[in-house]
Design a protein around this motif. Structure first.
Motif, short mmCIF file in Angstrom:
data_model
loop_
_atom_site.label_atom_id
_atom_site.label_comp_id
_atom_site.label_asym_id
_atom_site.label_seq_id
_atom_site.Cartn_x
_atom_site.Cartn_y
_atom_site.Cartn_z
N ASP A 159 4.39 15.76 1.53
CA ASP A 159 5.40 16.44 0.73
C ASP A 159 6.62 16.56 1.65
O ASP A 159 6.63 17.35 2.58
CB ASP A 159 4.86 17.81 0.33
N GLN A 179 -5.92 14.12 3.75
CA GLN A 179 -5.52 14.86 2.55
C GLN A 179 -6.04 16.29 2.55
O GLN A 179 -5.36 17.20 2.09
CB GLN A 179 -6.03 14.14 1.31
N ARG A 211 -1.81 23.52 -5.00
CA ARG A 211 -0.64 22.85 -4.44
C ARG A 211 0.13 22.21 -5.58
O ARG A 211 0.11 21.01 -5.79
CB ARG A 211 -1.07 21.77 -3.45
N LYS A 247 -3.40 17.91 5.76
CA LYS A 247 -2.47 18.41 4.75
C LYS A 247 -2.78 19.87 4.41
O LYS A 247 -1.88 20.68 4.24
CB LYS A 247 -2.56 17.55 3.48
N ALA A 299 -8.99 9.06 4.77
CA ALA A 299 -8.15 9.56 3.68
C ALA A 299 -8.45 11.03 3.44
O ALA A 299 -7.54 11.85 3.31
CB ALA A 299 -8.39 8.74 2.42
N GLY A 348 -7.01 1.42 2.01
CA GLY A 348 -6.21 2.00 3.07
C GLY A 348 -6.98 2.25 4.35
O GLY A 348 -6.47 2.88 5.26
N ASP A 404 -7.46 8.03 -3.01
CA ASP A 404 -7.71 7.66 -1.61
C ASP A 404 -6.43 7.27 -0.90
O ASP A 404 -6.26 7.50 0.29
CB ASP A 404 -8.65 6.46 -1.55
N LEU A 405 -5.54 6.61 -1.64
CA LEU A 405 -4.31 6.13 -1.02
C LEU A 405 -3.21 7.17 -1.06
O LEU A 405 -2.10 6.90 -0.62
CB LEU A 405 -3.82 4.88 -1.74
N GLY A 406 -3.50 8.34 -1.66
CA GLY A 406 -2.47 9.35 -1.76
C GLY A 406 -1.39 8.98 -2.77
O GLY A 406 -0.29 9.51 -2.72
N ARG A 407 -1.70 8.08 -3.67
CA ARG A 407 -0.71 7.69 -4.68
C ARG A 407 -0.98 8.50 -5.94
O ARG A 407 -1.55 8.03 -6.92
CB ARG A 407 -0.76 6.19 -4.91
N TYR A 408 -0.54 9.76 -5.87
CA TYR A 408 -0.95 10.72 -6.89
C TYR A 408 -0.34 10.41 -8.26
O TYR A 408 -0.93 10.71 -9.28
CB TYR A 408 -0.59 12.13 -6.46
N ASP A 423 4.13 18.56 5.11
CA ASP A 423 2.80 19.13 5.36
C ASP A 423 1.77 18.13 5.86
O ASP A 423 0.74 18.50 6.40
CB ASP A 423 2.29 19.86 4.10
N ASN A 425 2.40 8.53 2.00
CA ASN A 425 2.01 8.69 0.59
C ASN A 425 1.64 10.11 0.21
O ASN A 425 1.97 10.59 -0.87
CB ASN A 425 0.83 7.77 0.25
N SER A 426 0.87 10.79 1.07
CA SER A 426 0.39 12.13 0.71
C SER A 426 1.32 13.22 1.18
O SER A 426 1.05 14.39 0.99
CB SER A 426 -1.00 12.37 1.32
N GLU A 462 0.25 7.46 -9.62
CA GLU A 462 -0.60 6.45 -10.26
C GLU A 462 -1.91 7.08 -10.72
O GLU A 462 -2.43 6.76 -11.79
CB GLU A 462 -0.91 5.29 -9.30
N ARG A 518 3.15 21.75 -6.04
CA ARG A 518 4.24 20.86 -5.66
C ARG A 518 3.79 19.43 -5.47
O ARG A 518 4.61 18.52 -5.50
CB ARG A 518 4.90 21.38 -4.39
N ASP A 519 2.51 19.22 -5.24
CA ASP A 519 2.02 17.86 -5.02
C ASP A 519 1.68 17.13 -6.30
O ASP A 519 1.39 15.94 -6.30
CB ASP A 519 0.79 17.88 -4.11
N ILE A 539 -0.66 5.60 6.46
CA ILE A 539 -0.48 5.62 5.00
C ILE A 539 -0.21 7.03 4.49
O ILE A 539 0.75 7.28 3.76
CB ILE A 539 -1.73 5.04 4.31
N HIS A 540 -1.04 7.98 4.91
CA HIS A 540 -0.93 9.32 4.30
C HIS A 540 0.21 10.14 4.85
O HIS A 540 0.66 11.08 4.21
CB HIS A 540 -2.27 10.05 4.39
N ILE A 569 0.81 -1.21 0.00
CA ILE A 569 0.00 0.00 0.00
C ILE A 569 0.85 1.28 0.00
O ILE A 569 0.44 2.30 -0.53
CB ILE A 569 -0.99 -0.04 1.19
N PHE A 570 2.07 1.19 0.53
CA PHE A 570 2.91 2.39 0.52
C PHE A 570 3.41 2.71 -0.87
O PHE A 570 3.69 1.81 -1.66
CB PHE A 570 4.14 2.20 1.43
N ASP A 571 3.55 3.99 -1.13
CA ASP A 571 4.24 4.47 -2.33
C ASP A 571 5.73 4.36 -2.00
O ASP A 571 6.24 5.08 -1.15
CB ASP A 571 3.82 5.93 -2.57
#
Ligand SMILES: Nc1ncnc2c1ncn2[C@@H]1O[C@H](COP(=O)(O)OP(=O)(O)OP(=O)(O)O)[C@@H](O)[C@H]1O
Ligand SMILES: [Mg+2]
Lengths: 366, 253, 268
Positions: free
Chosen positions: A302, A275, C42, A279, A271, A346, C231-235, A307, A299-300, C237, C44-45, A295-296, A180-182
């Motif tokens: 920066d 986010q 944003r 964030k 989530a 997630g 949802d997973l923050g995997r931008y 943030d 993954n989310s 993808e 940068r994201d 997770i976030h 699940i992790f980036d």
């Protein structure tokens, strides 16, 4: 130009054929259980019509589905993993840094958490004088109209205030196992392993302070200057009942904390809260499931300005999710090749379901 | 056979009297040209004969049979060709036989015959948008003939062609007409064309459309376009027509 | 509109893609280094093109992690395409006859026009909440159907109504019956319009399916994929999925144009 178009046309045909082969091939490896994201309302409705064979969800949805006779409880999440952490209280690191007495505020927030949990655990007993009030709180916060369902859902949830680094480590490890992790982001985070991450995420100090000061008179330990805290929570999630109790019973106010509901709250899921709320710096403190936090924050995030960095200061509850199935289903194996509802990628329910499937050697596709 | 009779034919469009009391005949095997100023109702006459519209008054009959509904014994050649653009030359010509339910081989032998006749061999599988104007009109003529009509109705078929092609096509038309020998009612704007082609020339007057004069052109074929007899007939037709044209344009002034 | 064609045109096309990608990369890098930013975004994201490319390659095929199967983009593309094609076929089968009837017969036209006019003004997305409740399955195919069917109907009507009356007259004098005229004149003459309707319709349907998949839940589909990745923050993808959606839509449009040019070569 004509040739280019021919090439494009060939590409689409190739994708199509490859897709055919691929989608034919995949399910034959073994019959996976299909996880499909939906809202709690939808889960109940679709279980009733037989469109899904089951769902995994937080209370009160399982209790409502069972009371309506649409299905039965197959596995309580406590059976999947005893005392697994679920919802927690987290703070935004940006807020923490720019507020000079943030440590003092967080200590008191942990204390409210402790008081509320103790109140709930007392009032849960049906002979308690506070029982009726608690049932009312449950129905209000959970958006329920049915007393029976409220009682049932209360019984399934174990409310706690302490945090658990070991269990958090396990969670992080499983989330990593499940892909699940980036990984690019994980490498940027610089954590050596899951326990390293867990230690950075969870702080026990505030709960310790709360335990030491729980018998003190509120007015004595209240903040000198009342502060506004922008608080976020999840919609109709019984797991976060301690927050509602603390708010309604004035525990926050007594300690000099003025709760302001954050912009966008209550959120649909963790989530979104991570986010948009944390964030986007519109949330100072909030409650949500621990997996979205885990997770976030990776993954989310920066990593150039962190943030989405949040810290966990207290628990809300353990356990409290249920795999509910249609009445003719007797085991997880019966779910193979069928569709099962879940609240999304997630979420704690997602991770728990994967853990249970892993235990039984089943595959889950989504 | 193919004797067309129009007796006291009148037609109104809304309140506009397009034709009033039109009388003339086309004898079996005869080539009749219909001449008249623009808007005098020539096309309307053809459409009435084809049964595409019905007259308000009077009787139109072909071989003694009153025309009622679409007249399937007429072949219609349109001014702007009106070919089916999605059909090849061959398929355009086979349209009539096909809708009559003929077999594939029958259709093919018919289309082959008429493709040869109009001189389009080698262009069977061309689409109309790949043909010149003259070739398109050959297809139009072949398509009309392929239906084996008793009477051919032609509405300014060569109007859009250049002078040279036009002369060529007139000769071709006469050649085809002589081989097949069916009656023709030919609408034109051109006095030269009418006198060169027709056994008789019917001159119409406008507003309301009426038959004004009928001229016999008793000249043997092949005719010489600038022969003295032809010139005499042309002069009188022109005279009859020009008063018409003056009259017609006068009303607009 | 006039386009450059041939080698030069192609060169300009490719150049524009390269420039776009570069601008994208540079903007994100500048934002990440706090050199330049657009207010309220944003920037940068947003993943860079390079990150997006890696994400695209990495998630192209099904991946297995312990108990979990994560479907690859290929499966999502396939699932979405199948839905669009199914919805498109149903829309074609229903839309063309309706369009011909309404376009050819004044009576049918008067009968159905108001209904068509009202329903066609409800965008496909507006049907999503309803179809969640009324369809046991296939709700997303229905959304595609709604998106595709109206462009087909309207273009068919337009094609039928613009049939050259002289061609109908010609067919009549050649002995064609009413049904023959419809079959042999009206339909062929409306065919280019019908194809245009199909092309526009599939474009709308493709956009609708992606929206529908975000709400009407199924385990596969590009809309579902980008939503999940969000949802997973995997931008990266998520953006890769968005680009795939765009590219496939473009390819679909061009393929139909090609088919149209190949098989309807009689139009001037
Ligand atoms: N369907 C119709 N409805 C109304 N008016 C019509 C219709 N068809 C023809 N007319 C009118 O009838 C008159 C005669 O038309 P028609 O087409 O027969 O003339 P024409 O002699 O063939 O003219 P041209 O030499 O320009 O072809 C014209 O004034 C025309 O406007
Ligand atoms: Mg005319």
């Amino acid at each position: 130009m004509k040739n280019l178009m021919k090439i494009l046309f060939l590409i689409i045909v190739a994708i199509f054929v490859a897709g055919c082969l691929e989608s034919k091939k995949t399910p034959q490896v073994s019959e996976p259980i299909n996880l499909v994201k939906m809202s709690g309302q939808e889960m109940i409705q679709r279980l009733g019509t037989g469109e899904i064979a089951g769902f995994i969800m937080w209370e009160p949805y399982p209790a409502i589905a069972v009371t309506k006779g649409y299905g039965k409880n197959l596995i309580f999440s406590g059976k999947i993993w005893t005392d697994h952490p679920c919802c927690v209280v987290a703070y935004d690191d940006d807020w923490y840094k720019k507020t000079n007495n943030s440590d003092e505020i967080l200590k008191r927030m942990a204390l409210v958490q402790l008081k509320s949990v103790e109140y709930i655990n007392n009032a849960k007993q049906s002979d308690s004088p506070d029982h009726e009030q608690l049932i009312n709180y449950t129905m209000q916060f959970g958006g329920m109209t049915d007393q029976v369902a409220a009682n049932l859902s209360l019984a399934d949830v174990e409310f706690v205030y302490n945090t658990n680094v070991t269990a958090t480590t396990t969670f992080i490890q499983r989330i990593q196992d499940f892909g699940i992790f980036d990984m690019t982001k994980w490498n940027m985070s610089g954590y050596k392993n899951s326990s390293d991450y867990a230690n950075s995420l969870v702080t026990n100090n505030y709960v310790e302070w709360a335990v030491n000061n729980k018998d003190e008179n509120s007015s004595k330990i209240a903040l000198k200057e009342p502060v506004n805290i922008r608080y976020a929570y999840l919609v109709n999630d019984i797991h976060e009942l301690p927050f509602y109790v603390g708010w309604q019973k004035g525990y926050y106010r007594d300690l000099g904390i003025n709760i302001v509901i954050a912009e966008g709250a209550p959120f649909q899921n963790g989530a979104f809260e991570m986010q948009q709320g944390f964030k986007g710096n519109t949330v100072d403190v909030g409650s949500l499931g621990i997996p979205p936090v885990i997770i976030h924050r990776i993954n989310s995030n920066d990593f150039s300005n962190n943030d989405t960095k949040v810290g966990v200061i207290a628990g809300m509850n353990n356990e409290g999710s249920v795999i509910v199935v249609a009445n003719n289903v007797t085991s997880m194996k019966d779910l193979q090749g069928k569709t099962v509802g879940f609240p999304g990628q997630g979420t704690i329910q997602h991770v728990l379901f994967l853990m249970e499937a892993d235990k039984e050697g089943l595959k889950v596709s989504y | 056979m193919g004797r067309l009779v129009l007796s006291s034919v009148s037609k109104k469009f809304n309140n506009f009297q397009a034709l009033l009391d039109v009388n003339f005949e086309v004898e079996d095997g005869e080539f009749v040209c219909l001449l008249g100023p623009s808007g005098c109702g020539k096309t309307t006459v053809l459409r009435l004969v084809a049964g595409l519209v019905a007259p308000d008054d009077g009787i139109i009959s072909l071989d003694g049979k009153k025309i009622n509904g679409v007249n399937k014994e007429c072949g219609f050649v349109f001014q702007e060709y009106a070919l089916f653009p999605w059909r090849t030359v061959k398929e355009n010509i086979e349209f009539g036989p096909q809708v009559k339910g003929m077999t594939k081989t029958e259709c093919e032998s018919i289309s082959k015959h008429y493709i040869d006749l109009v001189g389009l061999s080698g262009f069977e599988n061309h689409y109309p948008n790949e043909l010149s104007g003259g070739m398109k009109q050959r297809v139009g003529i072949a398509r009309a003939y392929a239906n084996n009509p008793k009477l051919l109705l032609m509405d300014e078929p060569f109007g859009a062609l250049d002078a040279q092609t036009r002369n060529l096509m007139q000769g071709e038309l006469l050649r085809i007409w002589e081989t097949e020998h069916i009656s023709v009612l030919f609408v034109t704007h051109s006095v030269d064309e009418a006198v060169y082609l027709g056994d008789r020339v019917v001159v119409m007057s406008a507003r309301p459309g009426k038959v004004k004069d009928i001229f016999d052109v008793k000249l043997t074929r092949p005719r010489i376009r600038t022969g003295p007899e032809a010139n005499i007939i042309r002069d009188s037709v022109l005279k009859s027509l020009s008063t018409q044209i003056k009259l017609a344009s006068h009303e607009y002034i | 509109m006039k386009f450059e064609t041939g080698k030069r045109g192609l060169l300009i096309n490719i150049l524009s893609l390269i420039v776009f990608t570069l601008v994208w990369q540079i903007l994100v890098i500048l934002a990440r280094n706090d050199i330049f930013n657009i207010p309220f975004i944003r920037l940068r994201d947003i993943p860079t093109p390079v990150e997006t490319w890696y994400a695209l390659v990495g998630s192209m095929f099904t991946r297995i992690y312990g108990p979990s199967f994560t479907y690859g983009i290929i499966n999502h593309v396939y699932a979405s395409l199948v839905r669009v094609i199914e919805g498109g076929i149903i829309a074609f089968i229903i839309g063309v006859p309706v369009g011909i009837g309404v376009g050819y017969s004044k009576f049918l036209g008067n009968l159905f026009n108001p209904i068509i006019e009202i329903i066609r003004n409800m965008p496909p997305m507006a049907w999503i909440p309803l179809s969640i409740f009324i369809f046991v399955s296939g709700g997303s195919i229905f959304i595609v159907f709604i998106g595709v069917v109206f462009p087909i109907i309207l273009n068919t009507i337009q094609g039928v109504r613009s049939t050259d009356t002289r061609l109908i007259d010609a067919a009549k004098t050649l002995g064609a019956s009413e049904s023959m005229i419809v079959k042999k004149v009206v339909i062929p003459s409306a065919l280019p319009s019908i194809m245009t309707g199909l092309r526009i319709g599939l474009g709308v349907g493709w956009m609708a399916i992606v929206a529908a998949e975000m709400v009407i839940k199924s385990p596969v589909g590009l809309g579902y994929f980008i939503w999940n990745m969000g949802d997973l923050g995997r931008y990266s993808e998520m953006v890769a999925g968005m680009i795939v959606i765009g590219v496939i839509g473009y390819i679909m449009n061009i393929s139909i144009l090609l088919l149209q040019r190949r098989f309807i070569n009689w139009v001037d």
